[in-house]
Design a protein around this motif. Structure first.
Motif, PDB file in Angstrom:
ATOM      1  N   ALA A  49      69.807  87.074 111.436  1.00  0.00           N
ATOM      2  CA  ALA A  49      70.056  85.690 111.004  1.00  0.00           C
ATOM      3  C   ALA A  49      68.848  85.182 110.219  1.00  0.00           C
ATOM      4  O   ALA A  49      67.701  85.544 110.515  1.00  0.00           O
ATOM      5  CB  ALA A  49      70.301  84.798 112.215  1.00  0.00           C
ATOM      6  N   PHE A  50      69.132  84.343 109.242  1.00  0.00           N
ATOM      7  CA  PHE A  50      68.080  83.824 108.369  1.00  0.00           C
ATOM      8  C   PHE A  50      66.971  83.121 109.171  1.00  0.00           C
ATOM      9  O   PHE A  50      65.790  83.255 108.871  1.00  0.00           O
ATOM     10  CB  PHE A  50      68.711  82.853 107.371  1.00  0.00           C
ATOM     11  N   SER A  51      67.365  82.409 110.203  1.00  0.00           N
ATOM     12  CA  SER A  51      66.396  81.630 110.980  1.00  0.00           C
ATOM     13  C   SER A  51      65.381  82.501 111.718  1.00  0.00           C
ATOM     14  O   SER A  51      64.360  82.016 112.186  1.00  0.00           O
ATOM     15  CB  SER A  51      67.138  80.748 111.998  1.00  0.00           C
ATOM     16  N   GLU A  52      65.689  83.788 111.828  1.00  0.00           N
ATOM     17  CA  GLU A  52      64.790  84.675 112.588  1.00  0.00           C
ATOM     18  C   GLU A  52      63.861  85.499 111.703  1.00  0.00           C
ATOM     19  O   GLU A  52      63.025  86.255 112.195  1.00  0.00           O
ATOM     20  CB  GLU A  52      65.645  85.621 113.457  1.00  0.00           C
ATOM     21  N   VAL A  53      64.019  85.347 110.383  1.00  0.00           N
ATOM     22  CA  VAL A  53      63.325  86.273 109.479  1.00  0.00           C
ATOM     23  C   VAL A  53      61.807  86.082 109.490  1.00  0.00           C
ATOM     24  O   VAL A  53      61.054  87.046 109.579  1.00  0.00           O
ATOM     25  CB  VAL A  53      63.876  86.167 108.036  1.00  0.00           C
ATOM     26  N   TYR A  54      61.362  84.836 109.423  1.00  0.00           N
ATOM     27  CA  TYR A  54      59.912  84.608 109.349  1.00  0.00           C
ATOM     28  C   TYR A  54      59.208  85.302 110.520  1.00  0.00           C
ATOM     29  O   TYR A  54      58.244  86.049 110.340  1.00  0.00           O
ATOM     30  CB  TYR A  54      59.600  83.102 109.344  1.00  0.00           C
ATOM     31  N   GLN A  55      59.717  85.034 111.707  1.00  0.00           N
ATOM     32  CA  GLN A  55      59.063  85.600 112.894  1.00  0.00           C
ATOM     33  C   GLN A  55      59.143  87.133 112.917  1.00  0.00           C
ATOM     34  O   GLN A  55      58.185  87.810 113.310  1.00  0.00           O
ATOM     35  CB  GLN A  55      59.688  85.029 114.154  1.00  0.00           C
ATOM     36  N   ALA A  56      60.280  87.644 112.467  1.00  0.00           N
ATOM     37  CA  ALA A  56      60.441  89.106 112.446  1.00  0.00           C
ATOM     38  C   ALA A  56      59.450  89.746 111.475  1.00  0.00           C
ATOM     39  O   ALA A  56      58.923  90.823 111.740  1.00  0.00           O
ATOM     40  CB  ALA A  56      61.873  89.465 112.065  1.00  0.00           C
ATOM     41  N   LEU A  57      59.187  89.057 110.374  1.00  0.00           N
ATOM     42  CA  LEU A  57      58.197  89.574 109.417  1.00  0.00           C
ATOM     43  C   LEU A  57      56.786  89.452 109.994  1.00  0.00           C
ATOM     44  O   LEU A  57      55.956  90.356 109.882  1.00  0.00           O
ATOM     45  CB  LEU A  57      58.270  88.787 108.100  1.00  0.00           C
ATOM     46  N   GLN A  58      56.559  88.332 110.629  1.00  0.00           N
ATOM     47  CA  GLN A  58      55.221  88.070 111.180  1.00  0.00           C
ATOM     48  C   GLN A  58      54.846  89.059 112.276  1.00  0.00           C
ATOM     49  O   GLN A  58      53.704  89.506 112.356  1.00  0.00           O
ATOM     50  CB  GLN A  58      55.197  86.640 111.732  1.00  0.00           C
ATOM     51  N   THR A  59      55.815  89.399 113.098  1.00  0.00           N
ATOM     52  CA  THR A  59      55.523  90.263 114.240  1.00  0.00           C
ATOM     53  C   THR A  59      55.748  91.740 113.933  1.00  0.00           C
ATOM     54  O   THR A  59      55.540  92.591 114.799  1.00  0.00           O
ATOM     55  CB  THR A  59      56.410  89.870 115.444  1.00  0.00           C
ATOM     56  N   MET A  98      62.249  82.228  99.994  1.00  0.00           N
ATOM     57  CA  MET A  98      61.024  82.874 100.477  1.00  0.00           C
ATOM     58  C   MET A  98      59.927  81.816 100.666  1.00  0.00           C
ATOM     59  O   MET A  98      59.245  81.780 101.698  1.00  0.00           O
ATOM     60  CB  MET A  98      60.590  83.935  99.461  1.00  0.00           C
ATOM     61  N   TYR A  99      59.803  80.957  99.680  1.00  0.00           N
ATOM     62  CA  TYR A  99      58.726  79.953  99.697  1.00  0.00           C
ATOM     63  C   TYR A  99      58.947  78.886 100.778  1.00  0.00           C
ATOM     64  O   TYR A  99      58.031  78.568 101.535  1.00  0.00           O
ATOM     65  CB  TYR A  99      58.650  79.299  98.315  1.00  0.00           C
ATOM     66  N   THR A 100      60.160  78.353 100.852  1.00  0.00           N
ATOM     67  CA  THR A 100      60.391  77.251 101.802  1.00  0.00           C
ATOM     68  C   THR A 100      60.395  77.730 103.258  1.00  0.00           C
ATOM     69  O   THR A 100      60.243  76.925 104.166  1.00  0.00           O
ATOM     70  CB  THR A 100      61.710  76.503 101.488  1.00  0.00           C
ATOM     71  N   GLN A 101      60.537  79.037 103.477  1.00  0.00           N
ATOM     72  CA  GLN A 101      60.405  79.572 104.845  1.00  0.00           C
ATOM     73  C   GLN A 101      59.007  80.143 105.074  1.00  0.00           C
ATOM     74  O   GLN A 101      58.755  80.783 106.098  1.00  0.00           O
ATOM     75  CB  GLN A 101      61.455  80.670 105.107  1.00  0.00           C
ATOM     76  N   LYS A 102      58.123  79.973 104.091  1.00  0.00           N
ATOM     77  CA  LYS A 102      56.740  80.456 104.183  1.00  0.00           C
ATOM     78  C   LYS A 102      56.646  81.972 104.385  1.00  0.00           C
ATOM     79  O   LYS A 102      55.699  82.491 104.996  1.00  0.00           O
ATOM     80  CB  LYS A 102      55.988  79.749 105.317  1.00  0.00           C
TER      81      LYS A 102
END
Ligand code: LMR
Length: 334
Positions: free
Chosen positions: A195-205, A218-222
């Motif tokens: 899900a889109f809402s989980e992408v930032y954290q999945a990339l971070q971790t 990409m930009y608005t989700q940092k």
């Protein structure tokens, strides 16, 4: 098909759906909940806000549009189910997310390099082929109102992505489209639907190594803060179908629907007029931020990507329908 888990999650929604028609009209205002997964400051977020404003104006306040951005109400898959149940009335999912609903033809929009630019895309979305695709939603209890643009996707990861070989073994987050899965596989990557809402954290971790999206998302989700490299490949398009619960929409008073249709027409023109600039600005902002190194493919490198991904069209013909692919290709070449 609803799973036991999603049924449980939507138990409240079901109760609401069962009583939907009556209370909506008994109240002073008709409430339309419009749920989406991106930030307010994106082409879709801004268009939803514009629709809210215009719809309330053109219905003389008979309608109250409640916009819920950033997956506040539902994540990708849940929002489709919520729409069918009537727990929300309006969505604008990415065209890459209609497969699980059983409408596979929309995945034609995900074919690599199928649209050279926005003009080519519009020949489909604003023509007969686009209208025919929206009509396929009716059987699912959904009416398609419009296509809203986002833009052309870039690839990102923590290592440079210049040649198709650079993807080998990378875990790449994708939307639910089987076409996207096929081209990631073709590149030797390991695609993971998320899900889109989980992408930032999945990339971070490090749950995934990389992803693809237009710069505005990409930009608005940092995501640029957690991706070292990105390649402006424009290898595929991401846009939206604005959809409503058909039973709800058909049950609206005629004068209200006329006002909403006018609002949708203008919000669509607005969405499609800002999408390119928003994406250009997001890319420039990320370049200026300096956390990600951006690379633009040379013509030669782009040709190598196209060659590597060319077999995907044929492989996906059975799933999407060869006639749908042919109709899109014919529209584009006009
Ligand atoms: C994604 O999941 O990457 C996009 O579909 C999000 C969106 O709605 O733009």
């Amino acid at each position: 098909m609803l799973t036991r888990r999603s049924l449980a999650a939507l138990a409240g929604a079901t109760a609401l759906a069962l009583t939907m028609a009556a209370p909506a009209f008994a109240q002073d205002k008709i409430i339309i909940k419009f749920s989406h997964v991106v930030a307010p400051d994106t082409p879709k977020g801004k268009a939803a806000a514009r629709f809210e404003e215009l719809a309330e104006l053109y219905t003389n306040g008979a309608v109250d549009i409640e916009v819920y951005p950033n997956s506040q109400l539902y994540k990708d898959k849940e929002e489709m189910e919520a729409l069918q149940l009537g727990a929300v009335q309006m969505l604008a999912p990415s065209l890459a997310k209609f497969g699980p609903l059983g409408v596979r033809e929309f995945e034609v929009f995900d074919l690599p390099f199928i649209f050279a630019d926005y003009d080519a895309l519009r020949k489909v979305t604003q023509g007969e082929v686009g209208a025919g695709l929206l009509a396929k939603l009716e059987d699912k209890g959904i009416s398609g109102l419009a296509y809203w643009d986002n833009g052309f996707k870039i690839m990102s990861a923590n290592s440079p992505l210049k040649s198709p070989d650079d993807f080998l073994g990378l875990k790449m987050r994708i939307q639910s489209s089987k076409v996207i899965e096929a081209y990631m596989n073709k590149l030797g990557a390991v695609p993971q639907v998320m899900a889109f809402s989980e992408v930032y954290q999945a990339l971070q971790t490090g749950v995934v190594d990389g992803t693809e999206n237009p710069p505005s998302n990409m930009y608005t989700q940092k995501m640029n803060e957690v991706q070292d490299h990105a390649t402006v490949s424009n290898h595929g398009y991401l846009g939206y179908a604005v959809i409503v619960n058909k039973q709800f929409w058909d049950g609206l008073p005629e004068d209200v629907r006329v006002g909403l249709d006018k609002a949708m027409l203008e919000a669509t023109e607005y969405a499609n007029s800002i999408a390119k600039d928003d994406n250009d600005q997001a890319l420039a902002a990320m370049e200026a931020a300096g956390t990600t190194e951006f690379y633009t493919l040379t013509d030669e490198e782009r040709a190598a990507w196209m060659e590597a991904l060319a077999p995907v069209n044929e492989e996906m013909a059975e799933r999407i329908g060869a006639e749908t692919i042919a109709a899109v290709e014919a529209a584009v070449s006009q």
